[in-house]
Enzyme design. Structure first.
Site, mmCIF file in Angstrom:
data_model
loop_
_atom_site.group_PDB
_atom_site.id
_atom_site.type_symbol
_atom_site.label_atom_id
_atom_site.label_comp_id
_atom_site.label_asym_id
_atom_site.label_seq_id
_atom_site.Cartn_x
_atom_site.Cartn_y
_atom_site.Cartn_z
ATOM 1 N N HIS A 97 10.423 -7.227 6.398
ATOM 2 C CA HIS A 97 9.181 -6.506 6.104
ATOM 3 C C HIS A 97 8.358 -6.416 7.392
ATOM 4 C CE1 HIS A 97 5.056 -5.821 4.728
ATOM 5 N NE2 HIS A 97 5.626 -5.154 3.758
ATOM 6 N N GLU A 169 9.320 1.981 5.677
ATOM 7 C CA GLU A 169 7.892 1.692 5.583
ATOM 8 C C GLU A 169 7.264 1.836 6.967
ATOM 9 O OE1 GLU A 169 6.888 -0.941 2.085
ATOM 10 O OE2 GLU A 169 7.915 -2.303 3.416
ATOM 11 N N GLY A 175 -0.620 -1.212 3.938
ATOM 12 C CA GLY A 175 -1.747 -2.121 3.774
ATOM 13 C C GLY A 175 -3.108 -1.447 3.773
ATOM 14 N N SER A 215 1.286 2.464 1.321
ATOM 15 C CA SER A 215 0.174 3.140 0.635
ATOM 16 C C SER A 215 0.616 4.121 -0.454
ATOM 17 C CB SER A 215 -0.743 3.850 1.650
ATOM 18 O OG SER A 215 -1.359 2.902 2.489
#
Ligand code: PGA
Length: 263
Positions: A97, A169, A175, A215
């Site tokens: 991640h 991502e 975030g 998002s």
């Protein structure tokens, strides 16, 4: 039948009690959805895994871990091994991640070892990749994605393709300070990723799902899923209330089915 892949990583937010009630509510709200077309997964904190595993199994929700060590056992204080994760019912290992790459300094080489460790245990490796804002501005996003894939999946055989999921991502999209990628931009990058996977694995690559994350919310989820190369969604904040998450899942399923008819 192709499946829609949707999941959430609760990051370092939910306690055991919060994870329990989240999963119970999510399980109830999604119980009627046909799992032949939906792969639903939740990736809670390590401390909540055992509790979560018991609940998730009852609702056909796949259980993931947010990170995993590359060895089965050893002198690795603070790490959690694949053997330990298997013990509590984990079948998906989230690897690389953005927060682990950029805050905790994990490298492609280390992530590759983790991917191969997951495969040794028959676990799905959910490899997360994505360019930073600077890399996007410098026009090297495609190169970055290709490198992260080729390094992260180095020495992985085509036979292991059924145990690979990719999450695209973009770092700038993730975030509270992130701005979501537009659907056209996501589609373009997903196409690059699918092409790279085909170079690596040949026809075995066609079943590797590529999920978009960063998002995702109730307003953009359907448009993203409508894109031909977007196979699923990996959602943070907008999924952490079970009702909102279930609403997003229900809203994208018809779009996903429609895409299947058009393909
Ligand atoms: P976000 O998180 O949906 O809150 O941007 C996505 C992620 O970190 O996977």
């Amino acid at each position: 039948m192709r499946k829609l892949y949707i999941g959430t990583n609760t990051k370092m937010y939910k306690s055991i009690a919060q994870t329990r009630s989240f999963l119970q509510e999510l399980g109830e709200r999604t119980a009627g959805l046909d799992r032949r077309e939906l792969e639903l997964f939740v990736i809670p904190s390590f401390t909540a895994l055992e509790t979560a595993g018991r609940i998730a199994a009852g609702y056909a929700i796949r259980l993931g871990a947010q990170n995993m060590a590359w060895e089965d056992a050893g002198q690795l204080t603070g790490e959690i091994s694949p053997v330990m994760l298997e013990e509590v019912g984990v079948t998906v290992a989230e690897i690389g991640h953005s927060e682990r790459r950029h805050i905790l300094g994990e490298t492609d080489e280390l992530l590759n070892r983790k991917v191969r460790a997951a495969h040794r245990h028959g676990m799905t490796a959910l490899l997360c990749i994505g360019e930073t804002e600077a890399q996007k501005e410098h026009g090297i996003a495609n190169e970055v994605l290709r490198i992260q894939l080729k390094e992260g999946l180095h020495n992985v055989a085509p036979e292991a393709a059924p145990l690979i999921w990719i999450a695209y991502e973009p770092v700038w999209a993730i975030g509270t300070s992130g701005k979501p990628a537009g659907a056209a931009y996501a589609e373009e990058k997903h196409r690059v990723i699918h092409n790279t996977l085909r170079e690596l694995f040949g026809t075995a690559a066609q079943d590797i799902p590529v999920l978009y994350g960063g998002s995702v919310n109730a307003g953009n989820a359907a448009e993203l899923i409508g894109m031909p190369h977007v196979d699923g969604l990996f959602i943070g904040r907008s999924a952490w209330e079970a009702a909102r998450f279930a609403d997003i899942i229900r809203s994208v399923l018809p779009v996903f089915r429609q895409k299947g008819h058009e393909a």
